[in-house]
Design a protein around this motif. Structure first.
Motif, PDB file in Angstrom:
ATOM      1  N   UNK A   8       0.659  -1.154   0.383  1.00 35.77           N
ATOM      2  CA  UNK A   8      -0.096   0.290  -0.101  1.00 35.77           C
ATOM      3  C   UNK A   8       0.764   1.143  -0.456  1.00 35.77           C
ATOM      4  N   UNK A   9       2.031   1.171   0.989  1.00 33.87           N
ATOM      5  CA  UNK A   9       2.447   2.312   0.908  1.00 33.87           C
ATOM      6  C   UNK A   9       3.418   2.722  -0.662  1.00 33.87           C
ATOM      7  N   UNK A  10       3.921   1.642  -1.333  1.00 33.75           N
ATOM      8  CA  UNK A  10       4.688   2.081  -2.395  1.00 33.75           C
ATOM      9  C   UNK A  10       3.554   2.194  -3.276  1.00 33.75           C
ATOM     10  N   UNK A  11       2.512   1.919  -3.760  1.00 33.99           N
ATOM     11  CA  UNK A  11       1.420   2.730  -4.370  1.00 33.99           C
ATOM     12  C   UNK A  11       1.342   3.445  -3.664  1.00 33.99           C
ATOM     13  N   UNK A  12       0.921   4.441  -2.738  1.00 34.95           N
ATOM     14  CA  UNK A  12       0.192   5.727  -2.513  1.00 34.95           C
ATOM     15  C   UNK A  12       2.067   6.462  -2.578  1.00 34.95           C
ATOM     16  N   UNK A  13       2.678   6.396  -1.850  1.00 34.84           N
ATOM     17  CA  UNK A  13       3.979   7.250  -1.962  1.00 34.84           C
ATOM     18  C   UNK A  13       4.478   8.532  -3.167  1.00 34.84           C
ATOM     19  N   UNK A  14       4.711   7.330  -3.329  1.00 27.20           N
ATOM     20  CA  UNK A  14       5.413   7.577  -5.308  1.00 27.20           C
ATOM     21  C   UNK A  14       4.081   9.211  -5.606  1.00 27.20           C
ATOM     22  N   UNK A  15       2.793   9.197  -6.156  1.00 29.25           N
ATOM     23  CA  UNK A  15       2.231  10.279  -6.340  1.00 29.25           C
ATOM     24  C   UNK A  15       2.673  11.454  -5.404  1.00 29.25           C
ATOM     25  N   UNK A  16       3.044  10.871  -4.292  1.00 22.07           N
ATOM     26  CA  UNK A  16       2.663  12.423  -3.111  1.00 22.07           C
ATOM     27  C   UNK A  16       4.738  12.573  -3.430  1.00 22.07           C
ATOM     28  N   UNK A  17       5.315  12.124  -3.876  1.00 18.85           N
ATOM     29  CA  UNK A  17       6.761  12.537  -3.623  1.00 18.85           C
ATOM     30  C   UNK A  17       7.310  12.492  -4.789  1.00 18.85           C
ATOM     31  N   UNK A  18       6.859  11.802  -5.779  1.00 15.83           N
ATOM     32  CA  UNK A  18       7.716  12.143  -7.424  1.00 15.83           C
ATOM     33  C   UNK A  18       7.765  13.853  -7.383  1.00 15.83           C
ATOM     34  N   UNK A  19       8.562  13.466  -8.166  1.00 10.87           N
ATOM     35  CA  UNK A  19       9.224  15.270  -9.082  1.00 10.87           C
ATOM     36  C   UNK A  19       9.665  16.139  -7.605  1.00 10.87           C
ATOM     37  N   UNK A  20       9.493  15.950  -6.157  1.00 11.35           N
ATOM     38  CA  UNK A  20       9.625  16.497  -5.368  1.00 11.35           C
ATOM     39  C   UNK A  20       9.695  16.215  -4.026  1.00 11.35           C
ATOM     40  N   UNK A  21      11.108  14.800  -4.301  1.00 12.24           N
ATOM     41  CA  UNK A  21      11.625  14.863  -3.030  1.00 12.24           C
ATOM     42  C   UNK A  21      11.953  12.933  -3.797  1.00 12.24           C
ATOM     43  N   UNK A  22      13.386  13.660  -2.832  1.00 14.26           N
ATOM     44  CA  UNK A  22      14.211  11.210  -3.851  1.00 14.26           C
ATOM     45  C   UNK A  22      15.129  11.619  -2.690  1.00 14.26           C
ATOM     46  N   UNK A  23      15.458  10.504  -2.404  1.00 17.21           N
ATOM     47  CA  UNK A  23      16.193   9.745  -0.965  1.00 17.21           C
ATOM     48  C   UNK A  23      15.701   8.778  -0.022  1.00 17.21           C
ATOM     49  N   UNK A  24      16.456   8.390   0.304  1.00 18.98           N
ATOM     50  CA  UNK A  24      15.805   8.225   2.060  1.00 18.98           C
ATOM     51  C   UNK A  24      14.542   8.928   2.719  1.00 18.98           C
ATOM     52  N   UNK A  25      13.870   7.852   3.043  1.00 13.33           N
ATOM     53  CA  UNK A  25      12.605   7.487   3.752  1.00 13.33           C
ATOM     54  C   UNK A  25      12.277   6.700   4.793  1.00 13.33           C
ATOM     55  N   UNK A  26      11.132   7.054   5.820  1.00 17.51           N
ATOM     56  CA  UNK A  26      10.824   6.090   6.840  1.00 17.51           C
ATOM     57  C   UNK A  26       9.881   6.654   7.396  1.00 17.51           C
ATOM     58  N   UNK A  27       9.254   5.642   7.428  1.00 10.03           N
ATOM     59  CA  UNK A  27       7.320   5.484   7.536  1.00 10.03           C
ATOM     60  C   UNK A  27       7.467   5.006   9.040  1.00 10.03           C
ATOM     61  N   UNK A  28       7.054   5.708  10.139  1.00 13.41           N
ATOM     62  CA  UNK A  28       6.988   5.612  11.114  1.00 13.41           C
ATOM     63  C   UNK A  28       5.560   4.827  11.743  1.00 13.41           C
TER      64      UNK A  28
END
Length: 366
Positions: A278-298
């Motif tokens: 689900x995270x692999x589905x949801x996060x890219x549209x929110x972040x693509x083109x705005x952030x690249x690099x490491x991230x953590x989801x608590x």
């Protein structure tokens, strides 16, 4: 040469929004005491910028030795450089704990070329994405059974009272803050004068405040990812960590299989996989083109009130930077064996240090 920087004051710098930010003493000391840790993920051809290279080598040696005593073998081969070395070393790139305008200003002051630093529009994008409303947006898009998690953005302290009537006890969070800071709790009796004053100050300084229900937390955990510039999200591993209040204290060091099994009494292996997908589905549209690099989801395991069992809150925090969970991944055993340990960040004798013990089950299961 590419060099790495540990700048744990990053979240506070984002909160300030200023390039002239000065971190409080505790953050500066954490930076100084643990500035060597990027050596455990830097490549052999790269370097780590530290205040004292000899001290950094000794701290690295001691940590490697302690991990070896636990049966965990790591072999960092990175060199250390000091700010004075940048007069003769040409920096080809910088990899910090997290990017912010204050770090860029400080790097320029010690002679790092602007070409190595992200432009202002990229820095603005990182800061915008790091606002806690991004976590709230992710929550709205995640679809999981037996999931909890709500978060709303308010722009006046009067709105907080409305949510007490809807949700009962609340957690109030500043839009940008680091572990243990920028969080206040409100019980169902109402908001105190001190908390209201704090909330008004946060709204004045940061524009808004995030309001969430207070949940019956049982366990903390998280997932670590890397998102590429094209929006490809790659899963790196589980993070089983502990907190005191809302402040981070430590991580389990174990294989992915072992961590998954430790978590499974609360979140089944199948559910862990569902959360990841689900995270692999949801996060890219929110972040693509705005952030690249490491991230953590608590995330957190939440105990059910009227029956046995657990819910999962799949996005308590979204950290767009390196995390201690990422450090734990680099220090964890690679083989599926019984080697398990705990990494704690401790403060004693007026300094921060990393403590490695073998109390995994007690650490995570009690």
């Amino acid at each position: 040469m590419i060099f790495h920087i540990f700048n744990p004051e990053h979240d506070l710098a984002l909160a300030s929004g200023s390039s002239r930010f000065t971190a409080p003493h505790a953050a500066r000391q954490l930076h100084a005491d643990l500035d060597f840790i990027p050596a455990f993920w830097a490549q052999a051809t790269e370097a780590v910028l530290v205040s004292d290279a000899a001290m950094a080598r000794e701290k690295t040696r001691r940590l490697v030795s302690r991990l070896g005593q636990m049966g965990i073998r790591v072999s960092p081969h990175t060199s250390f450089i000091e700010p004075k070395d940048l007069r003769t070393v040409v920096a080809d790139g910088v990899i910090p704990w997290g990017w912010d305008a204050a770090l860029c200003h400080d790097l320029c002051q010690i002679g790092v070329r602007e070409a190595c630093l992200p432009p202002s529009d990229v820095l603005k994008g990182i800061r915008d994405c790091s606002h806690r409303r991004t976590s709230a947006l992710a929550l709205q898009e995640l679809h999981l059974e037996e999931m909890v998690g709500k978060s709303v953005e308010v722009r006046s302290s009067e709105q907080i009272t409305e949510y007490i009537s809807h949700w009962g006890p609340l957690v109030l969070k500043a839009p940008w803050s680091c572990s243990g800071r920028g969080v206040r709790f409100v019980d169902d009796r109402g908001i105190s004068d001190n908390v209201r004053h704090w909330a008004d100050n946060v709204i004045r300084d940061q524009g808004s405040l995030m309001v969430e229900p207070y949940y019956n937390k049982v366990k903390d955990f998280g997932m670590e990812f890397l998102i590429d510039a094209d929006g490809t999200l790659r899963y790196l591993g589980l993070s089983l960590f502990s907190t005191s209040g809302s402040a981070y204290t430590g991580n389990v060091l174990a294989t992915e299989f072992s961590k998954s099994q430790l978590l499974s009494p609360y979140v089944s292996v199948e559910k862990q996989q569902q959360i990841r997908l689900e995270l692999e589905r949801v996060l890219p549209p929110l972040l693509s083109g705005r952030y690249s690099g490491l991230l953590g989801v608590d995330m957190m395991v939440v105990g059910k009130v009227s029956e046995k069992g657990f819910y999962v809150h799949p996005c308590v925090e979204l950290n767009l930077r390196h995390t201690m969970g990422h450090l734990a991944l680099t220090l964890s055993p690679r083989d599926d064996d019984d080697v398990q340990a705990v990494m704690n960040i401790c403060f004693d004798k007026n300094r921060y240090h990393i403590k490695i013990t073998n109390q995994t089950k007690e650490h995570y299961e009690t």
